[in-house]
Enzyme design. Sequence first.
Site, short mmCIF file in Angstrom:
data_model
loop_
_atom_site.label_atom_id
_atom_site.label_comp_id
_atom_site.label_asym_id
_atom_site.label_seq_id
_atom_site.Cartn_x
_atom_site.Cartn_y
_atom_site.Cartn_z
N LYS A 201 0.89 -1.17 0.00
CA LYS A 201 0.00 0.00 0.00
C LYS A 201 0.92 1.21 0.00
O LYS A 201 1.46 1.60 1.03
CB LYS A 201 -0.92 -0.02 1.23
CG LYS A 201 -2.04 1.03 1.19
CD LYS A 201 -1.55 2.38 1.62
CE LYS A 201 -2.67 3.42 1.60
NZ LYS A 201 -2.18 4.79 1.41
N ALA B 232 2.20 5.28 -0.89
CA ALA B 232 1.68 6.62 -0.66
C ALA B 232 0.82 7.06 -1.85
O ALA B 232 1.14 6.74 -3.00
CB ALA B 232 2.82 7.60 -0.46
N GLY C 85 6.28 5.81 8.28
CA GLY C 85 5.44 7.00 8.16
C GLY C 85 5.49 7.83 9.43
O GLY C 85 6.44 7.76 10.21
N GLU D 214 8.56 2.12 11.52
CA GLU D 214 9.67 3.07 11.39
C GLU D 214 9.03 4.44 11.18
O GLU D 214 8.48 4.73 10.12
CB GLU D 214 10.57 2.68 10.21
CG GLU D 214 11.94 3.33 10.26
CD GLU D 214 12.03 4.61 9.47
OE1 GLU D 214 11.79 5.69 10.07
OE2 GLU D 214 12.31 4.54 8.28
N CYS E 37 13.19 10.92 7.43
CA CYS E 37 13.05 10.66 8.87
C CYS E 37 14.40 10.73 9.57
O CYS E 37 14.49 11.16 10.71
CB CYS E 37 12.43 9.28 9.11
SG CYS E 37 10.75 9.11 8.48
N GLU F 187 9.05 17.28 14.41
CA GLU F 187 9.81 16.89 13.22
C GLU F 187 9.59 17.92 12.12
O GLU F 187 8.45 18.14 11.70
CB GLU F 187 9.38 15.51 12.73
CG GLU F 187 10.17 15.07 11.50
CD GLU F 187 9.85 13.66 11.05
OE1 GLU F 187 10.76 13.00 10.51
OE2 GLU F 187 8.70 13.23 11.24
#
Length: 451
Positions: free
Chosen positions: A152, A154, A204, A226, A260, A357
Amino acid sequence: MRAINPATEELIAEYPHHTNDEIIARLHRAHEAFERWRLTPIVERARHFRLLADELRSGVSHLSRRMTDEMGKPIAQARAEVEKCAWACDYFAEQAGALLETRHIDTEATDSYVTYAPLGPVLAIMPWNFPLWQVFRFAAPAMMAGNVALLKHAPNTPGCARDIVELFDAADFPTGTFQNLFINERKTEEVIRHSGVAAVTLTGSTGAGRQVASIAGESLKKCVLELGGSDPFVVLADCDLEEVVEKALVGRFQNNGQSCIAAKRFIVEEPVYEAFVTRFKSAIEELKVGDPHDEAVDVGPMARKDLRDELHKQVKRSIRQGARCLVGGHPLEGKGFFYAPTLLVDVAPEMPAFDEETFGPVAAVVRARDVDDAIRLANTSAYGLGASLWTTRSRGQTLVSRFHAGFVAVNEIVKSDPRLPFGGIKDSGFGRELAAEGIHEFTNVKTIYVA
């Protein structure tokens, strides 16, 4: 599913969502494929992954252009991403046999040992920022272990999802071993709960991770998460400042700052604070922003307008709370979701640039009194994905145990590597990808005891 070029804001293509019948059919195919694939000798699985590596390398031109078109990655970085995917395929094709080898243990039994058996179809919910690498770093170890994959991807990188399926088909993988699902959030929840799905992995946001963990937990299914990060980049007074600034530039602005594991909080010891800021500012001002297909461009557009808008809000709120902006700090005019490479200084805890973030080309510099204060500030975060420390090698190795992170690099930026386990703690998630730990995540660690 709509692919929009973030550099031009033009629609590239639209893809329809799969219907309920199509979803169920793919889940059924995945189950049938798993029953065959788990019994396929590991040398045969490896043959397919070596073919897949060849397909990646031969398709590098098309695949890199697709990534650049759909999410704005500078083209040279896109080519490097394709090669990294091929490396992962080759690595796990070569090493999986040893990593999954039966482990014999001396006990009172006639024989006692541990085996690693695959779980079944694994749903991979993948992000847009590394649209190939994130998929392959899951798929290579999980499928070499005998699992099959449901992707699945983005919603803004549907062309990349299609291309990945075509790569697996071209490498002659059996029908159903790797399939794509064009589904929305509600359907994703249904698929996680479906009895045909054995486990789920997500890369994500922390918010998305909480949702997936909750659904998987209710269904008692294994998951690996993650999630986000606000990685500290700790600069001590005894570092090589010239090298540090060069690495800081890459660590923060590669992939247009959308990673990330990007360095986000630059925590600098007092004696070198001003010198670091001066050099870092000059380096940022020299970055070229523009068309990501241009080989000379360093920073392309952000992937979506809403992401750029959110980043700008974080910058403005941080400035209102006392941060100073020395470079950038604003969206660029004209077409495309471009944001000026930005340097914020005098950043401190409770500012968005410190606590949250910042997913884009914004660097936040924090002043530390000494090494103890620097490490305290580094650990003052809800996140715990990666951290980098810049000092002498021997001193760095004495300090790494004090950092709260899943990956600590000394005199290098944080980066994933097929040979090393990768993952975080705290709000950055749990579980590991890559290496032995990653290939074991989606296996039944089965104990055999023969009296």
